[in-house]
Design a protein around this motif. Sequence first.
Motif, PDB file in Angstrom:
ATOM      1  N   GLU A  27      67.064 -25.753  52.796  1.00 51.25           N
ATOM      2  CA  GLU A  27      68.339 -26.322  53.244  1.00 51.25           C
ATOM      3  C   GLU A  27      69.114 -25.342  54.130  1.00 51.25           C
ATOM      4  OE1 GLU A  27      70.388 -27.340  49.654  1.00 51.25           O
ATOM      5  OE2 GLU A  27      69.046 -29.008  49.202  1.00 51.25           O
ATOM      6  N   GLY A  28      68.612 -24.100  54.241  1.00 54.95           N
ATOM      7  CA  GLY A  28      69.272 -23.133  55.107  1.00 54.95           C
ATOM      8  C   GLY A  28      70.025 -22.031  54.390  1.00 54.95           C
ATOM      9  N   HIS A  29      70.043 -22.049  53.063  1.00 55.89           N
ATOM     10  CA  HIS A  29      70.701 -20.973  52.317  1.00 55.89           C
ATOM     11  C   HIS A  29      69.761 -19.766  52.265  1.00 55.89           C
ATOM     12  CE1 HIS A  29      73.838 -23.688  50.886  1.00 55.89           C
ATOM     13  NE2 HIS A  29      72.878 -24.583  50.694  1.00 55.89           N
ATOM     14  N   SER A  30      70.324 -18.568  52.370  1.00 57.46           N
ATOM     15  CA  SER A  30      69.470 -17.384  52.321  1.00 57.46           C
ATOM     16  C   SER A  30      70.109 -16.209  51.582  1.00 57.46           C
ATOM     17  CB  SER A  30      69.087 -16.943  53.737  1.00 57.46           C
ATOM     18  OG  SER A  30      70.238 -16.618  54.473  1.00 57.46           O
ATOM     19  N   ARG A  31      71.296 -16.385  51.095  1.00 57.33           N
ATOM     20  CA  ARG A  31      71.975 -15.310  50.367  1.00 57.33           C
ATOM     21  C   ARG A  31      72.316 -15.829  48.978  1.00 57.33           C
ATOM     22  NH1 ARG A  31      75.275 -11.741  54.379  1.00 57.33           N
ATOM     23  NH2 ARG A  31      75.671 -10.779  52.396  1.00 57.33           N
ATOM     24  N   PHE A  32      71.754 -15.146  47.963  1.00 51.56           N
ATOM     25  CA  PHE A  32      71.923 -15.607  46.593  1.00 51.56           C
ATOM     26  C   PHE A  32      72.435 -14.482  45.704  1.00 51.56           C
ATOM     27  CE2 PHE A  32      68.595 -18.129  48.530  1.00 51.56           C
ATOM     28  CZ  PHE A  32      68.987 -19.418  48.228  1.00 51.56           C
ATOM     29  N   LEU A  33      73.242 -14.854  44.738  1.00 50.24           N
ATOM     30  CA  LEU A  33      73.685 -13.948  43.681  1.00 50.24           C
ATOM     31  C   LEU A  33      73.222 -14.563  42.367  1.00 50.24           C
ATOM     32  CD1 LEU A  33      75.292 -11.470  42.694  1.00 50.24           C
ATOM     33  CD2 LEU A  33      77.313 -12.950  42.625  1.00 50.24           C
ATOM     34  N   LYS A  55      61.207 -12.343  48.466  1.00 50.80           N
ATOM     35  CA  LYS A  55      60.408 -12.250  49.690  1.00 50.80           C
ATOM     36  C   LYS A  55      60.694 -13.417  50.615  1.00 50.80           C
ATOM     37  CE  LYS A  55      56.616  -9.589  47.724  1.00 50.80           C
ATOM     38  NZ  LYS A  55      55.205  -9.614  47.307  1.00 50.80           N
ATOM     39  N   LYS A  56      60.811 -14.622  50.059  1.00 52.30           N
ATOM     40  CA  LYS A  56      61.128 -15.809  50.876  1.00 52.30           C
ATOM     41  C   LYS A  56      62.491 -15.651  51.530  1.00 52.30           C
ATOM     42  CE  LYS A  56      57.715 -18.736  50.209  1.00 52.30           C
ATOM     43  NZ  LYS A  56      56.870 -19.164  51.297  1.00 52.30           N
ATOM     44  N   CYS A  57      63.445 -15.143  50.773  1.00 50.26           N
ATOM     45  CA  CYS A  57      64.790 -14.935  51.322  1.00 50.26           C
ATOM     46  C   CYS A  57      64.756 -13.905  52.440  1.00 50.26           C
ATOM     47  CB  CYS A  57      65.752 -14.478  50.230  1.00 50.26           C
ATOM     48  SG  CYS A  57      66.242 -15.768  49.109  1.00 50.26           S
ATOM     49  N   ALA A  58      64.031 -12.819  52.205  1.00 50.70           N
ATOM     50  CA  ALA A  58      63.955 -11.750  53.209  1.00 50.70           C
ATOM     51  C   ALA A  58      63.342 -12.274  54.502  1.00 50.70           C
ATOM     52  CB  ALA A  58      63.159 -10.579  52.665  1.00 50.70           C
TER      53      ALA A  58
END
Length: 89
Positions: A27-33, A55-58
């Motif tokens: 959906e386009g989110h890439s920064r998670f806490l 790894k997917k986020c990076a």
Amino acid sequence: MIIEMPELFSVEEAGHFRETVRGYILEGHSRFLLDFGACQFIDSTGLGVIVSSYKKCAESGGTIRLTGLNDNVRKIFELTRLTNVFEII
């Protein structure tokens, strides 16, 4: 995006987590806490899913940070040296 981790993060919960995070990334989110405030236990499967999600986020230019780790969960991250990978706030 803040994701609250379950009390027991093991095989069953890890699969659900992986699919949820992948959906958010698509959906386009890439920064998670990841909020471990309620989490009392994490096993190797849970750790593996968090690393693969990282790894997917990076790849998308994003990151995963951790918060709310109790002493037991923090010790698992320290023993596996994942404290060198994740920012813990």
